[in-house]
Design an enzyme around this catalytic site. Structure first.
Site, PDB file in Angstrom:
ATOM      1  N   HIS A  27      34.802 -13.354  -5.981  1.00 35.12           N
ATOM      2  CA  HIS A  27      35.944 -12.530  -5.506  1.00 35.12           C
ATOM      3  C   HIS A  27      35.424 -11.613  -4.229  1.00 35.12           C
ATOM      4  O   HIS A  27      34.478 -10.958  -4.579  1.00 35.12           O
ATOM      5  CB  HIS A  27      36.598 -12.324  -7.055  1.00 35.12           C
ATOM      6  CG  HIS A  27      35.815 -10.937  -7.450  1.00 35.12           C
ATOM      7  ND1 HIS A  27      36.082  -9.558  -6.520  1.00 35.12           N
ATOM      8  CD2 HIS A  27      35.416 -10.507  -8.441  1.00 35.12           C
ATOM      9  CE1 HIS A  27      35.517  -9.050  -7.461  1.00 35.12           C
ATOM     10  NE2 HIS A  27      35.427  -9.421  -8.285  1.00 35.12           N
ATOM     11  N   ARG A  78      41.649 -10.683  -8.716  1.00 26.42           N
ATOM     12  CA  ARG A  78      40.756 -11.077  -7.861  1.00 26.42           C
ATOM     13  C   ARG A  78      39.954 -12.475  -7.777  1.00 26.42           C
ATOM     14  O   ARG A  78      39.507 -12.676  -6.860  1.00 26.42           O
ATOM     15  CB  ARG A  78      39.896 -10.083  -8.040  1.00 26.42           C
ATOM     16  CG  ARG A  78      38.394  -9.678  -9.093  1.00 26.42           C
ATOM     17  CD  ARG A  78      38.721  -8.085  -9.684  1.00 26.42           C
ATOM     18  NE  ARG A  78      37.577  -7.440 -10.731  1.00 26.42           N
ATOM     19  CZ  ARG A  78      37.972  -7.770 -11.697  1.00 26.42           C
ATOM     20  NH1 ARG A  78      39.349  -7.628 -12.005  1.00 26.42           N
ATOM     21  NH2 ARG A  78      36.977  -7.583 -12.467  1.00 26.42           N
ATOM     22  N   GLU A 105      35.117 -10.559 -16.006  1.00 23.41           N
ATOM     23  CA  GLU A 105      34.252  -9.731 -15.917  1.00 23.41           C
ATOM     24  C   GLU A 105      34.230  -9.689 -17.131  1.00 23.41           C
ATOM     25  O   GLU A 105      34.926  -9.582 -18.435  1.00 23.41           O
ATOM     26  CB  GLU A 105      35.097  -8.869 -14.850  1.00 23.41           C
ATOM     27  CG  GLU A 105      33.741  -7.551 -14.418  1.00 23.41           C
ATOM     28  CD  GLU A 105      32.840  -8.033 -13.865  1.00 23.41           C
ATOM     29  OE1 GLU A 105      31.759  -9.089 -14.469  1.00 23.41           O
ATOM     30  OE2 GLU A 105      32.132  -8.561 -13.183  1.00 23.41           O
ATOM     31  N   HIS A 200      33.900 -14.209 -11.152  1.00 20.80           N
ATOM     32  CA  HIS A 200      33.151 -12.451 -11.339  1.00 20.80           C
ATOM     33  C   HIS A 200      31.533 -11.566 -10.891  1.00 20.80           C
ATOM     34  O   HIS A 200      30.903 -12.702 -11.631  1.00 20.80           O
ATOM     35  CB  HIS A 200      34.131 -11.076 -12.499  1.00 20.80           C
ATOM     36  CG  HIS A 200      34.803 -11.541 -12.098  1.00 20.80           C
ATOM     37  ND1 HIS A 200      36.060 -10.770 -11.883  1.00 20.80           N
ATOM     38  CD2 HIS A 200      35.732 -12.696 -13.062  1.00 20.80           C
ATOM     39  CE1 HIS A 200      37.157 -11.519 -12.022  1.00 20.80           C
ATOM     40  NE2 HIS A 200      36.698 -12.651 -12.619  1.00 20.80           N
TER      41      HIS A 200
HETATM   42  O1  LIG Z   1      32.660  -2.641 -12.055  1.00 21.06           O
HETATM   43  C1  LIG Z   1      32.647  -4.196 -12.214  1.00 21.06           C
HETATM   44  O2  LIG Z   1      33.352  -4.694 -13.343  1.00 21.06           O
HETATM   45  C2  LIG Z   1      32.066  -4.568 -11.570  1.00 21.06           C
HETATM   46  C3  LIG Z   1      31.665  -5.634 -11.114  1.00 21.06           C
HETATM   47  O3  LIG Z   1      32.317  -5.311  -9.841  1.00 21.06           O
HETATM   48  O4  LIG Z   1      30.471  -3.653 -11.363  1.00 21.06           O
HETATM   49  P1  LIG Z   1      29.187  -4.002 -12.125  1.00 21.06           P
HETATM   50  O5  LIG Z   1      28.292  -3.678 -10.134  1.00 21.06           O
HETATM   51  O6  LIG Z   1      28.667  -2.142 -12.129  1.00 21.06           O
HETATM   52  O7  LIG Z   1      28.512  -4.926 -12.484  1.00 21.06           O
END
Ligand SMILES: O=C(O)[C@@H](CO)OP(=O)(O)O
Length: 252
Positions: A27, A78, A105, A200
């Site tokens: 996203h 998102r 995610e 994600h």
């Molecule tokens: O906050 C989150 O869910 C992820 C993606 O934005 O972060 P990270 O980069 O820490 O995996």
């Protein structure tokens, strides 16, 4: 690691025959990406920049001659809104879309909503890197009574309670993404459909780890950029023949 944001591993032209195609897009920038907060299953929207990134992804794909027969996305807005903008720019609003919580995610557990820099100041950069990028160490779990759990969210009404996470490692995210890959996405690709997945950072890392057989150690160094199409050409058994990011530079 061999990952970078320019075209890599382009094979000779003749190898493009009889290949299957898959495109993955993380996203566009979300409000919490912008605020540097751990997000996971919290349903935040895109920023204006994120919308522009999604639109750019759609325009690049169209200019480069891509089209899709079916799209898969998560149940988080998102990723869904990113898909809408890509579909809009590609004039593909009509294609079937499968929404699955399995493409969500990675669940960030008790870190959900916290500021990443503040958390690093409190627990140290090394610990936060392990929580963010290691393969099998999950962040601390949410308490089941925490209001941030997804237990009472209508979008998960059909998901058995024991499958709704309170935290997840990347390994857990691979485990929950693979059933939809094996049951639906892989068969669609092998039936010759051109498949787009908008998802994600970590659900895409999970798919890339599986597809490219990235080691548990090397996966720590893999980051997926917002809104840049990751193009895969796959052989008959869905092993990657080539994969590269489609950028304004590489599209020409
Ligand atoms: O906050 C989150 O869910 C992820 C993606 O934005 O972060 P990270 O980069 O820490 O995996």
């Amino acid at each position: 690691m061999i990952w970078r944001t320019t075209a890599v591993h382009r094979p000779p032209y003749y190898l493009y025959i009889y290949m299957y195609q898959l495109v993955l897009i993380r996203h566009g920038q979300s409000t919490w990406n912008n605020e540097n907060r751990f997000t996971g299953w919290i349903d935040v929207d895109l920023t204006h920049k994120g919308i522009a990134e999604a639109q750019q992804a759609g325009m690049l794909l169209k200019q480069a001659g891509y089209t899709f027969d079916v799209a898969y996305t998560s149940v988080l807005k998102r990723a869904i809104r990113t898909l809408w903008h890509v579909q809009d720019k590609m004039d593909l609003m009509y294609i079937p879309v499968v929404h699955s919580w399995r493409l969500n995610e990675r669940h960030y557990g008790a870190l959900s909503g916290l500021n990443k820099a503040e958390t690093a100041a409190k627990y140290g950069n090394e610990q936060v890197l392990i929580w963010r990028r290691s393969y099998d160490t999950p962040p601390p779990a949410l308490n089941p009574s925490d209001p941030r759990t997804s237990y009472y969210d209508a979008r998960y009404a059909d998901v058995p309670r024991e499958l709704i996470p309170l935290t997840e490692s990347l390994k857990d995210a691979v485990g929950r993404a693979l059933p939809i890959w094996n049951k639906s996405i892989a068969p669609a690709i092998q039936a010759g459909r051109s498949v787009l997945i908008t998802a994600h950072g970590n659900s895409i890392r999970a798919l890339v780890k599986y597809l490219n057989e990235v080691s548990d150690t090397d996966i720590v160094g893999l980051n997926i950029p917002n809104g840049v199409p990751l193009i895969y050409k796959l052989d008959e058994s869905l092993k990657p023949i080539t994969y590269y990011y489609l950028t304004a530079e590489s599209a020409h």
